[in-house]
Motif scaffolding. Structure first.
Motif, PDB file in Angstrom:
ATOM      1  N   THR A 146       0.859  -1.273   0.157  1.00  0.00           N
ATOM      2  CA  THR A 146      -0.081   0.177  -0.099  1.00  0.00           C
ATOM      3  C   THR A 146       0.923   1.102   0.055  1.00  0.00           C
ATOM      4  N   VAL A 147       1.920   1.291   0.811  1.00  0.00           N
ATOM      5  CA  VAL A 147       2.753   2.307   1.061  1.00  0.00           C
ATOM      6  C   VAL A 147       3.421   2.472  -0.537  1.00  0.00           C
ATOM      7  N   ILE A 148       3.993   1.780  -0.965  1.00  0.00           N
ATOM      8  CA  ILE A 148       4.739   1.639  -2.233  1.00  0.00           C
ATOM      9  C   ILE A 148       3.775   2.203  -3.218  1.00  0.00           C
ATOM     10  N   THR A 149       2.746   1.764  -3.267  1.00  0.00           N
ATOM     11  CA  THR A 149       1.590   2.144  -4.244  1.00  0.00           C
ATOM     12  C   THR A 149       1.418   3.737  -4.210  1.00  0.00           C
ATOM     13  N   VAL A 150       1.382   4.119  -3.017  1.00  0.00           N
ATOM     14  CA  VAL A 150       0.952   5.551  -2.592  1.00  0.00           C
ATOM     15  C   VAL A 150       2.321   6.557  -3.043  1.00  0.00           C
ATOM     16  N   ASP A 317      12.401  -5.410  -2.563  1.00  0.00           N
ATOM     17  CA  ASP A 317      11.699  -6.255  -3.090  1.00  0.00           C
ATOM     18  C   ASP A 317      11.917  -6.318  -4.504  1.00  0.00           C
ATOM     19  N   ILE A 318      12.322  -5.102  -5.202  1.00  0.00           N
ATOM     20  CA  ILE A 318      12.766  -5.001  -6.592  1.00  0.00           C
ATOM     21  C   ILE A 318      14.117  -5.665  -6.884  1.00  0.00           C
ATOM     22  N   ILE A 415       1.546  -2.320  -6.500  1.00  0.00           N
ATOM     23  CA  ILE A 415       0.633  -3.113  -6.940  1.00  0.00           C
ATOM     24  C   ILE A 415       1.043  -4.774  -7.190  1.00  0.00           C
ATOM     25  N   ARG A 416       2.214  -4.948  -7.557  1.00  0.00           N
ATOM     26  CA  ARG A 416       2.634  -6.406  -7.524  1.00  0.00           C
ATOM     27  C   ARG A 416       2.961  -6.864  -6.181  1.00  0.00           C
ATOM     28  N   ILE A 417       3.201  -5.846  -5.133  1.00  0.00           N
ATOM     29  CA  ILE A 417       3.213  -6.720  -3.717  1.00  0.00           C
ATOM     30  C   ILE A 417       1.896  -7.160  -3.379  1.00  0.00           C
TER      31      ILE A 417
END
Length: 500
Positions: A146-150, A317-318, A415-417
């Motif tokens: 959620t945080v990475i998407t934001v 993650d990347i 989104i992938r996470i």
């Protein structure tokens, strides 16, 4: 033990050939340059410094960006540096408080007070970084995604503004009608004339923008951004290997060359800039230390470290190297150490630059030594103002086409996470994601939402990333409790041990 460790070093630790490192490093520099020079320009003008002093702030900023990037990506002892491909730059989270300080006390004295607050906050941040890093257990995938998407959604605003123009200032969508402005000027002059019976113009009276601004979203700028975007997509689609990895760099260079050929790239600053200039500490004199200013900057640094936590988890993650609590502590300490160094060398608080996280995702190049090379380039740019001015000459609308790719990649990573989160057995995760993204959108959609709140709260709530982080952590704890967090932490630890 993974196959990567059997066949050679992890891709994060891979040292590429010098030519590739230089080109990939330059790509990172071009991506973060506009953001890096923006803050010294804003604060220098707020302090009412001379153009020469503002130019020095920019050189000092670039120099420190390079030094702090080297510490973060290469590492410095066992205490500092997350050793991931991280680019460090001045944080925009500190702009509001620093502008307030500058307005209250302009000039060199104000600069000394700001740098004193930065040095104090940097030292305290180094000490509290390990405590902040222990929040890692509150960041399971539903929170992290959620945080990475934001973060990606928030950054999209930056890329879009690069294309069309900022919503405020010279490139605002609307401007005051020149005829109306002239009328008001004439009325003011007539009212101030001797013997005039015309009432004086009320103090603070202004005209609202009412006519379209030709400088906002001109079709030429949109076309240039589209050209850069299409160039990047074509190179990514058809080029292989190294050329494909530097698609963003080649797209920006192609856009800059076309802009220069069409006469819209200004080289005036390049001609005036010096070839060499040392960056010396305490250029504005010895700093002054105000406890209230230091406390304000410490609060800003806590915000910065929470945002950095999201960036580091995204990079882990990347790159396929999960971030553990000791790694996070080393990375957050550099936020503090970089801020401390920044105050000494007449510049500002530092954080990891999220646009470069997106670039790692776009290129697929995970080597941290690419950012080491970028750090060296930034140090050189700080010492050679003429080269720095040449990079600065690249129009922002050229960067806009690349911004859509990179910032969108950050959102796509989030989104992938989130795609791996279980929503079937635990429907509450839907509430965590939905409400947290809503909180993250508040500053984007309604930037003035805080106007009636105490000004002391503004630095803590004006970041959509921070609001989303707090909402996601609190909602996840409310719905899922601490037992699931502990399980997630053990699972993350097990997976990270398996990747070593």
């Amino acid at each position: 033990m993974s196959t990567a460790s059997l066949s050679g070093p992890h891709p994060v630790d891979e040292v590429l050939p010098t030519g590739r490192l230089t080109a990939l490093g330059l790509q990172h520099v071009l991506v973060m340059y506009a953001g890096a020079v923006a803050v010294p320009l804003i604060i220098g003008r707020a302090l009412k410094l001379s153009p020469e002093q503002v130019a020095f702030l920019i050189s000092a900023d670039l120099f420190c960006c390079g030094i702090v990037t080297l510490i973060q990506s290469f590492g410095l002892t066992q205490w500092f540096g997350i050793r991931l491909p991280v680019m460090m730059g001045v944080t925009f989270a500190a702009v509001g408080p620093m502008v307030a300080m500058a307005n209250a006390n302009p000039g060199v004295a104000g600069a000394q007070a700001i740098f004193g607050a930065i040095i104090g906050a940097g030292a305290i941040s180094v000490l509290i970084a390990p405590f902040v890093s222990r929040m890692l257990r509150f960041f399971p995938p539903v929170v992290t995604g959620t945080v990475i998407t934001v973060i990606g959604i928030t950054l999209m605003r930056v890329g879009i503004n690069w294309i069309f123009g900022n919503p405020f200032g010279p490139t605002a969508p609307s401007i005051v009608n020149p005829e109306h402005a002239q009328w008001l000027k004439d009325v003011g002059a007539a009212a101030s004339a001797a013997g005039s019976t015309i009432p004086a113009v009320p103090k603070g009276l202004g005209l609202s923008p009412s006519v379209p601004n030709p400088a906002y979203a001109p079709l030429f700028n949109i076309g240039m951004s589209a050209f850069v975007l299409v160039t990047i997509l074509l190179i990514t689609r058809y080029a292989k290997g190294f050329i494909g990895n530097i698609a963003v760099l080649l797209g920006i260079v192609a856009g800059a060359v076309l802009a220069a050929l069409m006469g819209v790239m200004n080289f005036g600053k390049v001609e005036k800039a010096a070839w060499f200039d040392l960056v010396l500490p305490f250029q504005f004199g010895m700093p002054t230390f105000d406890p209230i200013m230091i406390l304000t900057m410490v609060l800003v640094m806590i915000v910065v470290m929470i945002e950095s936590t999201g960036m580091f988890l995204a990079l882990g993650d990347i790159t396929g190297r999960p971030v553990k609590q000791p790694d996070l502590a080393r990375g957050l300490r550099v936020d503090g150490l970089g801020t401390f160094i920044g105050g000494i060398f007449n510049t500002f608080p530092y954080t990891s630059f999220s646009q470069n996280v997106g670039l790692v995702g776009v290129t697929g190049v995970r080597s941290r030594f690419v950012c080491v090379a970028a750090g060296v380039i930034l140090v050189v740019l700080g010492l050679i103002p003429k080269l720095a001015a040449l990079v600065e000459a690249v129009p922002t609308f050229v960067l806009g086409g690349a911004g859509l790719v990179m910032f969108g990649m950050v959102a796509a990573t989030g989104i992938r996470i989130l795609a791996g989160v279980d929503y079937t057995k635990n429907r509450n995760n839907l509430f965590v994601v939905a409400i947290s993204i809503g909180f993250g959108m508040i500053p984007l959609v309604a930037p003035n939402f805080k106007q009636w709140m105490p000004h002391g709260l503004h630095p803590l709530i004006e970041s959509g990333i921070l609001l989303a982080s707090i909402a996601a952590v609190v909602l996840n704890a409310f719905f899922n409790g601490t037992s699931n967090q502990a399980d997630a932490e053990r699972s993350a630890a097990a997976s990270s041990h398996g990747s070593e």
